[in-house]
Design a protein around this motif. Sequence first.
Motif, PDB file in Angstrom:
ATOM      1  N   THR A   1      29.320  69.781  13.595  1.00  0.00           N
ATOM      2  CA  THR A   1      29.368  68.318  13.736  1.00  0.00           C
ATOM      3  C   THR A   1      29.626  68.009  15.327  1.00  0.00           C
ATOM      4  O   THR A   1      30.703  68.510  15.681  1.00  0.00           O
ATOM      5  CB  THR A   1      30.330  67.731  12.957  1.00  0.00           C
ATOM      6  OG1 THR A   1      29.833  68.036  11.291  1.00  0.00           O
ATOM      7  CG2 THR A   1      30.508  66.246  12.879  1.00  0.00           C
TER       8      THR A   1
ATOM      9  N   THR B   1      21.477  69.768  12.014  1.00  0.00           N
ATOM     10  CA  THR B   1      21.134  70.711  10.746  1.00  0.00           C
ATOM     11  C   THR B   1      19.723  71.149  11.019  1.00  0.00           C
ATOM     12  O   THR B   1      19.128  70.742  11.943  1.00  0.00           O
ATOM     13  CB  THR B   1      20.891  69.814   9.294  1.00  0.00           C
ATOM     14  OG1 THR B   1      19.696  69.009   9.550  1.00  0.00           O
ATOM     15  CG2 THR B   1      22.052  68.896   9.104  1.00  0.00           C
TER      16      THR B   1
ATOM     17  N   ALA C   1      31.424  56.719  19.351  1.00  0.00           N
ATOM     18  CA  ALA C   1      31.327  56.481  17.835  1.00  0.00           C
ATOM     19  C   ALA C   1      30.202  57.418  17.261  1.00  0.00           C
ATOM     20  O   ALA C   1      29.343  58.145  17.729  1.00  0.00           O
ATOM     21  CB  ALA C   1      30.890  55.094  17.530  1.00  0.00           C
ATOM     22  N   THR C   2      30.215  57.361  15.831  1.00  0.00           N
ATOM     23  CA  THR C   2      29.441  58.340  14.973  1.00  0.00           C
ATOM     24  C   THR C   2      29.043  59.757  15.187  1.00  0.00           C
ATOM     25  O   THR C   2      28.014  60.170  15.676  1.00  0.00           O
ATOM     26  CB  THR C   2      27.955  57.688  14.968  1.00  0.00           C
ATOM     27  OG1 THR C   2      27.267  57.453  16.218  1.00  0.00           O
ATOM     28  CG2 THR C   2      28.174  56.319  14.406  1.00  0.00           C
ATOM     29  N   PRO C   3      29.944  60.383  14.822  1.00  0.00           N
ATOM     30  CA  PRO C   3      29.856  62.123  15.145  1.00  0.00           C
ATOM     31  C   PRO C   3      28.678  62.446  14.211  1.00  0.00           C
ATOM     32  O   PRO C   3      28.241  61.693  13.517  1.00  0.00           O
ATOM     33  CB  PRO C   3      31.087  62.716  14.532  1.00  0.00           C
ATOM     34  CG  PRO C   3      32.165  61.641  14.598  1.00  0.00           C
ATOM     35  CD  PRO C   3      31.293  60.270  14.527  1.00  0.00           C
ATOM     36  N   ARG C   4      28.110  63.417  14.536  1.00  0.00           N
ATOM     37  CA  ARG C   4      26.547  63.761  13.989  1.00  0.00           C
ATOM     38  C   ARG C   4      26.570  65.334  13.623  1.00  0.00           C
ATOM     39  O   ARG C   4      26.643  66.130  14.500  1.00  0.00           O
ATOM     40  CB  ARG C   4      25.702  63.298  14.972  1.00  0.00           C
ATOM     41  CG  ARG C   4      24.201  63.874  14.788  1.00  0.00           C
ATOM     42  CD  ARG C   4      23.480  63.044  13.749  1.00  0.00           C
ATOM     43  NE  ARG C   4      22.117  62.932  14.119  1.00  0.00           N
ATOM     44  CZ  ARG C   4      21.296  63.963  13.750  1.00  0.00           C
ATOM     45  NH1 ARG C   4      21.627  64.927  13.471  1.00  0.00           N
ATOM     46  NH2 ARG C   4      20.073  63.574  14.219  1.00  0.00           N
ATOM     47  N   THR C   5      26.439  65.393  12.222  1.00  0.00           N
ATOM     48  CA  THR C   5      26.075  66.672  11.974  1.00  0.00           C
ATOM     49  C   THR C   5      25.073  67.079  12.079  1.00  0.00           C
ATOM     50  O   THR C   5      23.774  66.685  11.612  1.00  0.00           O
ATOM     51  CB  THR C   5      26.518  67.018  10.444  1.00  0.00           C
ATOM     52  OG1 THR C   5      27.781  66.599  10.087  1.00  0.00           O
ATOM     53  CG2 THR C   5      26.591  68.316  10.077  1.00  0.00           C
TER      54      THR C   5
ATOM     55  N   GLN D   1      20.207  58.954  17.936  1.00  0.00           N
ATOM     56  CA  GLN D   1      20.841  57.933  17.749  1.00  0.00           C
ATOM     57  C   GLN D   1      21.173  57.236  19.179  1.00  0.00           C
ATOM     58  O   GLN D   1      21.932  56.769  19.327  1.00  0.00           O
ATOM     59  CB  GLN D   1      21.939  58.466  16.918  1.00  0.00           C
ATOM     60  CG  GLN D   1      21.788  58.936  15.535  1.00  0.00           C
ATOM     61  CD  GLN D   1      22.995  59.274  14.802  1.00  0.00           C
ATOM     62  OE1 GLN D   1      23.869  59.899  15.298  1.00  0.00           O
ATOM     63  NE2 GLN D   1      23.340  58.899  13.586  1.00  0.00           N
TER      64      GLN D   1
ATOM     65  N   GLY E   1      24.829  72.834  10.943  1.00  0.00           N
ATOM     66  CA  GLY E   1      25.916  72.781  10.132  1.00  0.00           C
ATOM     67  C   GLY E   1      27.009  72.119  11.034  1.00  0.00           C
ATOM     68  O   GLY E   1      28.202  71.429  10.674  1.00  0.00           O
TER      69      GLY E   1
ATOM     70  N   GLN F   1      32.974  70.641  15.755  1.00  0.00           N
ATOM     71  CA  GLN F   1      34.161  70.254  14.748  1.00  0.00           C
ATOM     72  C   GLN F   1      35.259  71.199  14.854  1.00  0.00           C
ATOM     73  O   GLN F   1      36.522  71.027  14.059  1.00  0.00           O
ATOM     74  CB  GLN F   1      33.586  70.344  13.334  1.00  0.00           C
ATOM     75  CG  GLN F   1      33.217  71.765  12.904  1.00  0.00           C
ATOM     76  CD  GLN F   1      31.866  72.321  13.109  1.00  0.00           C
ATOM     77  OE1 GLN F   1      31.348  71.995  14.187  1.00  0.00           O
ATOM     78  NE2 GLN F   1      31.465  73.194  12.452  1.00  0.00           N
TER      79      GLN F   1
ATOM     80  N   ASP G   1      17.047  68.803  11.977  1.00  0.00           N
ATOM     81  CA  ASP G   1      16.863  68.530  13.301  1.00  0.00           C
ATOM     82  C   ASP G   1      16.231  69.526  14.042  1.00  0.00           C
ATOM     83  O   ASP G   1      15.342  69.141  15.032  1.00  0.00           O
ATOM     84  CB  ASP G   1      18.334  68.319  13.891  1.00  0.00           C
ATOM     85  CG  ASP G   1      19.051  67.380  13.244  1.00  0.00           C
ATOM     86  OD1 ASP G   1      18.493  66.006  13.256  1.00  0.00           O
ATOM     87  OD2 ASP G   1      20.172  67.409  12.619  1.00  0.00           O
TER      88      ASP G   1
ATOM     89  N   LEU H   1      16.336  59.721  16.432  1.00  0.00           N
ATOM     90  CA  LEU H   1      16.809  61.206  15.876  1.00  0.00           C
ATOM     91  C   LEU H   1      18.021  61.525  16.971  1.00  0.00           C
ATOM     92  O   LEU H   1      19.020  61.879  16.185  1.00  0.00           O
ATOM     93  CB  LEU H   1      15.740  62.137  16.150  1.00  0.00           C
ATOM     94  CG  LEU H   1      16.313  63.581  15.409  1.00  0.00           C
ATOM     95  CD1 LEU H   1      16.597  63.349  14.109  1.00  0.00           C
ATOM     96  CD2 LEU H   1      15.489  64.603  15.705  1.00  0.00           C
TER      97      LEU H   1
ATOM     98  N   ARG I   1      30.548  65.237  18.348  1.00  0.00           N
ATOM     99  CA  ARG I   1      31.058  64.106  18.928  1.00  0.00           C
ATOM    100  C   ARG I   1      31.099  64.049  20.468  1.00  0.00           C
ATOM    101  O   ARG I   1      30.954  65.134  20.927  1.00  0.00           O
ATOM    102  CB  ARG I   1      32.520  63.662  18.161  1.00  0.00           C
ATOM    103  CG  ARG I   1      33.504  64.518  18.509  1.00  0.00           C
ATOM    104  CD  ARG I   1      34.813  64.430  17.295  1.00  0.00           C
ATOM    105  NE  ARG I   1      35.827  65.491  17.759  1.00  0.00           N
ATOM    106  CZ  ARG I   1      36.496  65.564  18.540  1.00  0.00           C
ATOM    107  NH1 ARG I   1      36.710  64.630  19.376  1.00  0.00           N
ATOM    108  NH2 ARG I   1      37.418  66.631  18.460  1.00  0.00           N
TER     109      ARG I   1
END
Lengths: 353, 353, 353
Positions: free
Chosen positions: C105, C30, C24-28, C227, C103, C135, C33, C225, C107
Amino acid sequence: MSGSKTTDGAFFEDFRLGQTIVHATPRTVTEGDVALHTALYGSRFAVQSSRTLAAAIGLPGAPLDDWLVFHIVFGKTVPDISRNAVANLGYADGRFGRPVYPGDTLRAVSEVIGLRESAKGDAGVVHVRSVGINQYDEEVLSYVRWVLVRKRVLDAPPPAPVAPELPAHVPVDALVVPDGVDLRGYDTTLSGSTALWDDYDVGERIDHVDGVTIEEADHMLATRLWQNTARVHFDLHAARGGRFGRRLVYGGHVISLARALSFNGLANAFKVAALNAGRHVAPVFAGDTIYAWSEVVARDALPGRADLGALRLRTVAAKDHPCGDFPDRDAKGAPHPAVVLDLDTTVLMPRRI
Amino acid sequence: MSGSKTTDGAFFEDFRLGQTIVHATPRTVTEGDVALHTALYGSRFAVQSSRTLAAAIGLPGAPLDDWLVFHIVFGKTVPDISRNAVANLGYADGRFGRPVYPGDTLRAVSEVIGLRESAKGDAGVVHVRSVGINQYDEEVLSYVRWVLVRKRVLDAPPPAPVAPELPAHVPVDALVVPDGVDLRGYDTTLSGSTALWDDYDVGERIDHVDGVTIEEADHMLATRLWQNTARVHFDLHAARGGRFGRRLVYGGHVISLARALSFNGLANAFKVAALNAGRHVAPVFAGDTIYAWSEVVARDALPGRADLGALRLRTVAAKDHPCGDFPDRDAKGAPHPAVVLDLDTTVLMPRRI
Amino acid sequence: MSGSKTTDGAFFEDFRLGQTIVHATPRTVTEGDVALHTALYGSRFAVQSSRTLAAAIGLPGAPLDDWLVFHIVFGKTVPDISRNAVANLGYADGRFGRPVYPGDTLRAVSEVIGLRESAKGDAGVVHVRSVGINQYDEEVLSYVRWVLVRKRVLDAPPPAPVAPELPAHVPVDALVVPDGVDLRGYDTTLSGSTALWDDYDVGERIDHVDGVTIEEADHMLATRLWQNTARVHFDLHAARGGRFGRRLVYGGHVISLARALSFNGLANAFKVAALNAGRHVAPVFAGDTIYAWSEVVARDALPGRADLGALRLRTVAAKDHPCGDFPDRDAKGAPHPAVVLDLDTTVLMPRRI
């Protein structure tokens, strides 16, 4: 001329009913703030975490966490409202408006809507409605809070007592669903849970399972990031001679920890829409481990929306006490000694279509 | 071949007068750095905090805090200049040049401009002028610092002693006002203070009121962010056997804390234009609470500018000692035992029009 | 209905051979980070640090540190794979694919490729191959790890034991060189070292000299950070009653510290291409100071590339023990008591042209 240029903030007798305060230092929020928010709280809500998931539900980018917006707006108000606060007593009628994206610039304005001197006469309760506004003059947040503020001059005459009328909670038809949102594109595999609005029952209690310990560096980094200047959070030298003998954790830090913990059980609560009420029940210090549980207070459809609904939640945070036993008030209404936060919010959640 | 690839830095006898050192690892600065800077210091200066206020005075974006730029440039120089420093003795003739914006890439070059072996012969003072340069080869900062550097080979022959001539302060006509800046759009409600250049008197002292306690995590996060490799800041294991028995806080960390604290009393000092001189009077450790006060040393108009002027400030930071009594040197010139920093800068401030 | 909505993670008996888990929870990711990564580890590798140097070797921007990518992908897998892990036993066949830029993303998807109940029958070893995807559905990382996971139901029947075949290391022809990379533009002044691929000998040992002490706030900021939800890193209250009596540092935190330290001696190792193998030899706690050394295991040319080559490295990290004596296994194969990490990676480095 020193003294005229520095400020030690407003005292109770400085506030006037109806007074409007334009708070200083607008703040451009960025992806840097978003990353720090993740590092500080570990939040995993998918729409805030991922541009692709945000785009899938019709948003132009990953919006900022709603509490991050709250902290920025709240921080703006501190130098003028609560620098000399003895206690932050409560919140009411909080409504999140336009979503905030990296690059937006937020400023804040408050109006004094209630004043009442304390019985002892050395302080008073100030009610303010604070509004956060973006660079397009759109409202991103509006909420009421009340604080107990010290008097500087003890024999300053008390104002006529005025208490604002406050709703018990934000009505459902006042909740803002961001423009363009269409939850039909919401992905419950990637969001972390298949439990949707339809699956929650009023009265249901959810233990959020995990706990997070707070360090001094954590809460000070956070509170400086929100440009919150309340000295109780930062100044150990002064705190040593104070009420607690140590630095106090900003109450909003605990709110954000509870929100992040609530992912476990409420992963699809993709947006906080309202802060109905809230109270910091007990002080929190570095070294405390925060746990949380929530109860579903109400489940409401939203007018004209088949894709999402509202859940009103009571979220209770406790320190050094896992929440499998749902620590709460006792029969006489006294809070469980571990409880530190009692928060009433309304969140939006996808419905089963 | 190990040993040839690693470095333990330059020792006193490795430096040559006139030597030019191109420092490694250029650094692209971003909004992430800006957010961390805010989290570390809590600075609230409005032009750096807000794109809208920066735009209102003619800037293309919110510029980076001037000390953030200093820290990045300084950090680049550490592996080559001060890795084996016993002490960072002073700064002079520092001029901030082109403003730096997120996305700019900074690199640094130093020239050795002074050498003098110490009386004991086991170390020596090295003067360098370090220059920070952006991706367009524009100068963003130039300053002199001198450090006491250990010798590796105790009987290495001493160089001819050379001390550079340094100005007591940067002359007013050498101060850089960023291109396009026009302070007529400056908003003193949103900036946090109505006190302008006209309102400050030479000799005036300002207590910056607030204090901030430093944690180990804070200063190490900062110093790593600036890619500053001086081991005294990071290595507790080695520090246990050293002079202080613990990690030392990077001196620049204290400068940034003092700058952030100075918002209370100098909110409209929207830009640091010069580092005239500076000295880290005493070491700072985690657990110390930093306070600061400033004195107005000079107030100068700028040639051709009716909208802004320069204030030369002496800013003194103290630890565990609130600065309402302006701790300073005693009659014999010895610093007050609480004082840790004595900094002479020139800031720009809007004039009343 | 509580309990159905929260998760305490998978136990050994919940895994099935061949099972695919979409995390779960894809993360963009940046620039925020990136800045935090620098603040947490102090890494100075020039291509990741500087857009201008990245552009000079043909990249469209400064890529994210490879281990930052690893941590994000790893973090995604934790809630499903290792929340109930007793130990993270090892890594193999890790390949870094498409570079990741701010930028993007990310998963993650994992497949269960091995299962074996422990001799005691209260836990079992789970092998998973985890893949990180951007992505555009391009693979950014693929690696195998195995963990010892508790059983929830002690008498759950054991699965047929299956151990995956794993290569001793990633073959050279499987290493990914990012599209467009041309090292002829690489600048060894700005990179921090003139030592190139040609200069390293197989068997050569490099002491990375410096040490960095870990604080509780550091590793918790990092792990949140990424997650990563493994409670052993965050919950002091629970840890007090556990095996160590305190919070455990995420193993990946030590990997990143070792990588950052390795700049001193391996400054031109501009990219990690493979994680051949790795083992967290001993637990790490806040207060520990991490040092590291590396040995060159192999030096391989890359097919069709005159501008860069591969170095296979064994990097050993130790706590509270500077690595000038290269702490290692004793004659019987037992690790030196200070050693905490034994990592086998392949890095890319420019060749002398």
